[in-house]
Design an enzyme around this catalytic site. Structure first.
Site, PDB file in Angstrom:
ATOM      1  N   GLU A   1      42.134  36.818  34.610  1.00  0.00           N
ATOM      2  CA  GLU A   1      41.268  37.406  33.576  1.00  0.00           C
ATOM      3  C   GLU A   1      42.092  37.927  32.403  1.00  0.00           C
ATOM      4  OE1 GLU A   1      38.231  40.015  35.043  1.00  0.00           O
ATOM      5  OE2 GLU A   1      37.643  40.666  33.042  1.00  0.00           O
TER       6      GLU A   1
ATOM      7  N   ASP B   1      31.225  42.126  41.019  1.00  0.00           N
ATOM      8  CA  ASP B   1      30.939  43.565  40.954  1.00  0.00           C
ATOM      9  C   ASP B   1      30.581  43.962  39.523  1.00  0.00           C
ATOM     10  OD1 ASP B   1      33.459  43.351  39.885  1.00  0.00           O
ATOM     11  OD2 ASP B   1      34.404  44.825  41.203  1.00  0.00           O
TER      12      ASP B   1
HETATM   13  O1  KIV Z   1      32.748  40.749  38.555  1.00  0.00           O
HETATM   14  C1  KIV Z   1      32.907  39.787  37.801  1.00  0.00           C
HETATM   15  O2  KIV Z   1      32.012  39.383  37.055  1.00  0.00           O
HETATM   16  C2  KIV Z   1      34.204  39.129  37.801  1.00  0.00           C
HETATM   17  C3  KIV Z   1      34.423  38.051  36.789  1.00  0.00           C
HETATM   18  C4  KIV Z   1      34.646  38.665  35.475  1.00  0.00           C
HETATM   19  C5  KIV Z   1      35.519  37.137  37.173  1.00  0.00           C
HETATM   20  O3  KIV Z   1      35.056  39.470  38.566  1.00  0.00           O
END
Ligand code: KIV
Length: 272
Positions: free
Chosen positions: A190, A52
């Site tokens: 994260e 997202d």
């Molecule tokens: O949306 C995204 O790019 C993510 C990553 C940062 C793991 O969830």
């Protein structure tokens, strides 16, 4: 020979589990469109995440909150058309699963049915247990996401490192155990301390993929626009840039503009 390279036509959850068990690191990047997905897949990436983060890097929003389920499906359909080997995971966007497990199930089914993706990713632990259970019971593989969960940015108030305090670190460990017990095939962590990333990777039986979670997780994920240097003002410590495409593309386009203005392009050889 690596688990992933052994004549594997398609990466599956089983291949990813074998990679963890055999100590082979898992590579994961985001992708949002056909052309980029095709390049990343040809390079041999193990997992493509239709993140997202498309809300930020594709649409220019400040947060991931505005992107819709239909927009995620559009990006996922484009990525799937470019992939032959990678395992494709799609983020359930903000508002499509929190607080309502029936809605969560319907959102996951819409993604799987309309895009042909292989799995979905949800942010959160115990608070989304019911949604995770119902999606898994429909046969849809689920990837968890703990630590800094950008869909909760207004609760956190900042994008700084999470789980530095004992209580939050313990909740993260409990949530990771819960997600693994429920049947999630992998978990993203994260922006947490490296020691905590190591501890979680050692404590849960499923692959743990880190972004700013240190070098001892089972794999790494980054946003492809950051890795290639298309974004230029985002410089967290965990990011390694492999190109400076912002400058490369800008110079190329400046040269094109100059050639058009001067009449140098098209030349006699570039016309019919
Ligand atoms: O949306 C995204 O790019 C993510 C990553 C940062 C793991 O969830």
């Amino acid at each position: 020979m690596s688990v992933a390279k052994k004549e594997i036509k398609r990466i599956t959850t089983h291949v990813l589990q074998a990679m963890k068990e055999q100590g082979e690191k898992i590579s994961m990047l985001t992708a949002y469109d056909f052309s980029m997905a095709r390049i990343l897949d040809a390079a041999g990436i193990d997992i493509l995440l239709v993140g997202d983060s498309a809300s930020n890097v594709m649409a220019g929003h400040e947060t991931t909150l505005p992107i819709t389920l239909d927009q995620m499906i559009y990006h996922a359909q484009s990525v799937i058309r470019g992939v032959e080997r990678a395992f494709v995971v799609v983020d359930l966007p903000f508002g499509s699963y929190q607080g309502n497990s029936t809605k969560a199930l319907n959102s996951a089914i819409a993604i799987m049915k309309e895009s042909g993706a292989h799995a979905v990713k949800l942010e959160g632990g115990a608070e989304i247990e019911e949604s995770v259970r119902r999606i898994l019971s429909a046969g849809v593989p689920v990837m968890g996401h703990l630590g800094l969960t950008p869909q909760s940015i207004y609760k956190f108030g900042t994008y700084s490192v999470r789980a530095k305090e004992d209580a939050e670190a313990q909740k993260l460990i409990d949530d990771a155990m819960l997600l693994a017990e429920l049947g999630c095939f992998a978990i993203v962590l994260e922006k947490i301390p490296a020691a905590l990333g190591k501890k979680v990777a050692e404590s849960v039986p499923v692959p743990v993929i880190g972004i700013g979670a240190g070098g001892d997780t089972d794999g790494q994920v980054l946003v492809v626009h950051d890795v290639l240097g298309i974004t230029k003002d985002f410089n967290p410590r965990f990011l390694r840039r492999y190109l400076n495409l912002y400058e490369t593309i800008k110079v190329a386009v400046e040269n094109y503009i100059s050639d058009v203005k001067s009449g140098d392009f098209p030349s006699k050889d570039e016309q019919y």
